[in-house]
Design a protein around this motif. Structure first.
Motif, PDB file in Angstrom:
ATOM      1  N   SER A  17       0.830  -1.197   0.000  1.00 32.40           N
ATOM      2  CA  SER A  17       0.000   0.000   0.000  1.00 32.40           C
ATOM      3  C   SER A  17       0.868   1.252   0.000  1.00 32.40           C
ATOM      4  O   SER A  17       1.982   1.246   0.534  1.00 32.40           O
ATOM      5  N   PRO A  18       0.351   2.338  -0.572  1.00 28.00           N
ATOM      6  CA  PRO A  18       1.093   3.602  -0.553  1.00 28.00           C
ATOM      7  C   PRO A  18       1.361   4.088   0.872  1.00 28.00           C
ATOM      8  O   PRO A  18       2.412   4.665   1.145  1.00 28.00           O
ATOM      9  N   LEU A  19       0.438   3.832   1.792  1.00 31.15           N
ATOM     10  CA  LEU A  19       0.625   4.251   3.177  1.00 31.15           C
ATOM     11  C   LEU A  19       1.836   3.557   3.804  1.00 31.15           C
ATOM     12  O   LEU A  19       2.632   4.188   4.495  1.00 31.15           O
ATOM     13  N   LYS A  20       2.006   2.287   3.528  1.00 26.89           N
ATOM     14  CA  LYS A  20       3.162   1.542   4.051  1.00 26.89           C
ATOM     15  C   LYS A  20       4.459   2.093   3.461  1.00 26.89           C
ATOM     16  O   LYS A  20       5.459   2.239   4.161  1.00 26.89           O
ATOM     17  N   VAL A  25       9.422   5.306   4.105  1.00 31.37           N
ATOM     18  CA  VAL A  25      10.234   6.450   3.685  1.00 31.37           C
ATOM     19  C   VAL A  25      10.531   7.360   4.869  1.00 31.37           C
ATOM     20  O   VAL A  25      11.647   7.863   5.015  1.00 31.37           O
ATOM     21  N   SER A  26       9.541   7.553   5.729  1.00 29.44           N
ATOM     22  CA  SER A  26       9.716   8.490   6.834  1.00 29.44           C
ATOM     23  C   SER A  26      10.359   7.885   8.073  1.00 29.44           C
ATOM     24  O   SER A  26      10.783   8.619   8.964  1.00 29.44           O
ATOM     25  N   SER A  27      10.482   6.564   8.135  1.00 30.88           N
ATOM     26  CA  SER A  27      11.000   5.980   9.368  1.00 30.88           C
ATOM     27  C   SER A  27      12.112   4.947   9.194  1.00 30.88           C
ATOM     28  O   SER A  27      12.754   4.575  10.168  1.00 30.88           O
ATOM     29  N   CYS A  28      12.358   4.487   7.992  1.00 32.15           N
ATOM     30  CA  CYS A  28      13.364   3.439   7.776  1.00 32.15           C
ATOM     31  C   CYS A  28      14.551   3.976   6.985  1.00 32.15           C
ATOM     32  O   CYS A  28      14.407   4.854   6.144  1.00 32.15           O
TER      33      CYS A  28
END
Length: 79
Positions: A17-20, A25-28
């Protein structure tokens, strides 16, 4: 992600999903470019990792700083 995709031919993060993907992107930390292209230079891998670092304070603070890093790496390679 664009530089990573240009260097490897693959998106740095893939998910159902785009949310995942946005969460990743923001945390890994971005995967090493050597995952797909072992022949790429280590400096390029480090540059991409630094630019895509999820910790904003650890990223180059400007495009000029990133460009200076690239220039220094190229000068090293050319000498």
């Amino acid at each position: 992600g664009v530089l990573y995709a240009m260097a490897t031919g693959h998106a740095p993060f893939q998910a159902d999903s785009p949310l995942k993907i946005l969460r990743d992107v923001s945390s890994c930390r971005i995967p090493s470019v050597h995952r797909y292209q072992e022949s790429l230079p280590g400096w390029l891998d480090r540059l991409i990792a630094a630019i895509a670092n999820p910790v904003v304070s650890e990223r180059p603070q400007s495009a000029r700083e990133a460009a200076d890093w690239i220039r220094a790496c190229l000068m090293h390679v050319q000498s």
